[in-house]
Design an enzyme around this catalytic site. Structure first.
Site, PDB file in Angstrom:
ATOM      1  N   THR A 109      51.272  48.725  45.809  1.00 12.16           N
ATOM      2  CA  THR A 109      50.537  49.979  46.063  1.00 12.16           C
ATOM      3  C   THR A 109      49.069  49.703  46.414  1.00 12.16           C
ATOM      4  O   THR A 109      48.383  50.586  46.907  1.00 12.16           O
ATOM      5  CB  THR A 109      50.562  50.876  44.814  1.00 12.16           C
ATOM      6  OG1 THR A 109      49.837  50.190  43.769  1.00 12.16           O
ATOM      7  CG2 THR A 109      51.975  51.152  44.338  1.00 12.16           C
ATOM      8  N   ASP A 201      34.526  34.119  46.261  1.00 16.41           N
ATOM      9  CA  ASP A 201      35.114  34.744  45.081  1.00 16.41           C
ATOM     10  C   ASP A 201      34.219  34.459  43.870  1.00 16.41           C
ATOM     11  O   ASP A 201      34.107  33.314  43.424  1.00 16.41           O
ATOM     12  CB  ASP A 201      36.521  34.189  44.840  1.00 16.41           C
ATOM     13  CG  ASP A 201      37.230  34.966  43.740  1.00 16.41           C
ATOM     14  OD1 ASP A 201      38.236  35.631  44.026  1.00 16.41           O
ATOM     15  OD2 ASP A 201      36.759  34.926  42.575  1.00 16.41           O
ATOM     16  N   ASP A 204      35.969  32.840  40.779  1.00 20.76           N
ATOM     17  CA  ASP A 204      36.284  31.421  40.998  1.00 20.76           C
ATOM     18  C   ASP A 204      35.028  30.567  40.956  1.00 20.76           C
ATOM     19  O   ASP A 204      35.033  29.467  40.402  1.00 20.76           O
ATOM     20  CB  ASP A 204      36.984  31.232  42.347  1.00 20.76           C
ATOM     21  CG  ASP A 204      38.449  31.633  42.293  1.00 20.76           C
ATOM     22  OD1 ASP A 204      38.991  31.735  41.171  1.00 20.76           O
ATOM     23  OD2 ASP A 204      39.038  31.866  43.358  1.00 20.76           O
TER      24      ASP A 204
HETATM   25  N1  URA Z   1      35.343  39.922  44.861  1.00 16.83           N
HETATM   26  C1  URA Z   1      34.752  38.710  45.018  1.00 16.83           C
HETATM   27  O1  URA Z   1      34.739  37.898  44.113  1.00 16.83           O
HETATM   28  N2  URA Z   1      34.189  38.423  46.204  1.00 16.83           N
HETATM   29  C2  URA Z   1      34.157  39.300  47.224  1.00 16.83           C
HETATM   30  O2  URA Z   1      33.589  38.979  48.271  1.00 16.83           O
HETATM   31  C3  URA Z   1      34.790  40.545  47.040  1.00 16.83           C
HETATM   32  C4  URA Z   1      35.376  40.830  45.846  1.00 16.83           C
END
Ligand code: URA
Length: 210
Positions: A109, A201, A204
């Site tokens: 979804t 991210d 990360d």
């Molecule tokens: N979440 C992230 O960690 N990076 C992005 O660019 C968008 C969402």
């Protein structure tokens, strides 16, 4: 706060943010920079907190001195990347109460689904600051704030490191009463929902999971 979007353009914030964006920056340095920037962001998001007076005694004399008024504020980390911002903000506001909202995206979804929700009591009497480094599509931020309002919060602010115009617009539409404080309004989202130019991210990069 009267502005819907506040960009903290302090030179130290902008310099540190550039270092964070660079892809070669190590996990340890990324985390340290995030901690440092989050204190500047916390300074801005709390700059109009109400004060009251308390009678104190300095070594010289008595005085009526300013102290924060009202109930302790509530910091709400939107998991998991929110925890990276939370640490620095808590250093500046150590007596704040802390809550966590966990959301994941249903791959069919594409809607956010709640998997964890634990917040301080009496949210209705507190300034609530939701923290999440990346305001991208705005879907999870809007859902988290829906949940906080359902739990009673009426005075909410949103603190992030980077925002995309799409996320800011989505928040403004869904929660026009929630001011946003960020270090940068970036250009756009890419087709995977990542902020461009962004920093990749955030989870990360701060936890070293990729
Ligand atoms: N979440 C992230 O960690 N990076 C992005 O660019 C968008 C969402």
């Amino acid at each position: 706060m009267t502005e819907h979007l506040t960009i903290v353009d302090h030179p130290l914030v902008q310099h540190k943010l550039t270092l964070m964006r660079e892809k070669g920056t190590s996990t340890a340095v990324f985390r340290q920079l995030l901690r440092e920037i989050s204190q500047f962001l916390a300074y801005e998001v709390t700059r109009d907190l109400p004060l009251t007076k308390r009678r104190i005694e300095t070594p010289m004399q008595e005085m009526e001195a300013p102290v924060l008024a009202g109930k302790k504020l509530a910091l709400i980390s939107i998991l998991r990347a929110g925890n990276g911002l939370l640490d620095g903000v808590l250093e500046l506001i150590p007596s704040a109460r802390v809550g966590f909202v966990g959301l994941y995206r249903d791959e069919e979804t594409l809607q956010p689904v709640q998997y964890y929700f634990k917040v301080p009591e009496s949210l209705e009497d507190r300034l609530v600051i939701a923290v999440d480094p990346m305001l991208a599509t705005g879907n999870s931020s809007v859902a988290a704030i829906d949940l906080l309002k359902k739990a009673g919060a009426t005075n909410i602010r949103f603190l992030c490191l980077l925002a995309a115009p799409e996320g800011v617009a989505r928040m403004k539409e869904a929660h026009p009463d929630v001011p946003i404080v960020t270090a940068s309004l970036d250009s756009r989202l890419n087709d995977k929902g990542y902020i461009v130019p962004g920093l990749g991210d955030a989870g990360d990069r701060m936890f070293g999971t990729k």
